[in-house]
Design an enzyme around this catalytic site. Sequence first.
Site: not given
Ligand code: PEP
Length: 255
Positions: A9, A11, A98, A100, A170, A176, A216
Amino acid sequence: MRKKMVAGNWKMYKTAGEAAILVQNLEDVARDVLGDVEVVVAPPFTALHSVSTVIALDKSPIRLGAQDMFWEEEGAYTGEIAPRMLSDLETSYVIVGHSERRAYFGETDEIVNRKARAVFAHGMTPIVCCGESIETREAGAEADFIAGQIRAGLAGIETMDAMKLVIAYEPIWAIGTGKTASPEQAEEVCAHIRALVCEIFDDVVAARVRILYGGSVKPENAALFFAQPDIDGALVGGAALSVEAFAPIVVAARP
Ligand code: PEP
């Protein structure tokens, strides 16, 4: 046997040109794992066309994903992207819900559900995201919270479509932040999601649905997640933005 998926992703990173270079640079690793691991990249909307063109010209095994989509066919919806605009670019997957989008753009479970159904209706596959906040986890309420998101998010989806579904677990506190769920914590929730899918649909669907872990994921920890029986891959944010970090995660997913 479910084929592992590693989805990046991207972003709100990468111009159209930068995205085209990154997808080109990922082709070698995607060819190396072809047959074992499905590699997906989800660039921002402005880069979908350039990435789609590279994929087509290079006959790349990488699949194109979008980060969001509106459910209406077309109309006066300033700033939104319609399903046909994505399918026209050979988009295979659309990330919906997601955390976010839920946190910053007010997406509710009902919105996520409308989007997921519209993605299927246009011949693409949703990657439906779910995940609890740190407060919910500390209250020990994550299982019920996830059940609510999954039941609402998957409402009304046909069984034939559900076979193709991808779900990403997630935990918000791991996105992040550099903090990951332990592989055991992630497996516990992913197994719970599979049991829910079995309840909502049936055991055939539950055996086919791919459930990704996200939060992460990095080259150093990816294999630990992929070794869990109910984790079928990863949705990767930060580490998806460079070949150096993403390629080893893809390789780690090979059985
Ligand atoms: C994500 O945005 O779906 C995600 C898992 O981000 P990160 O790997 O940076 O934690």
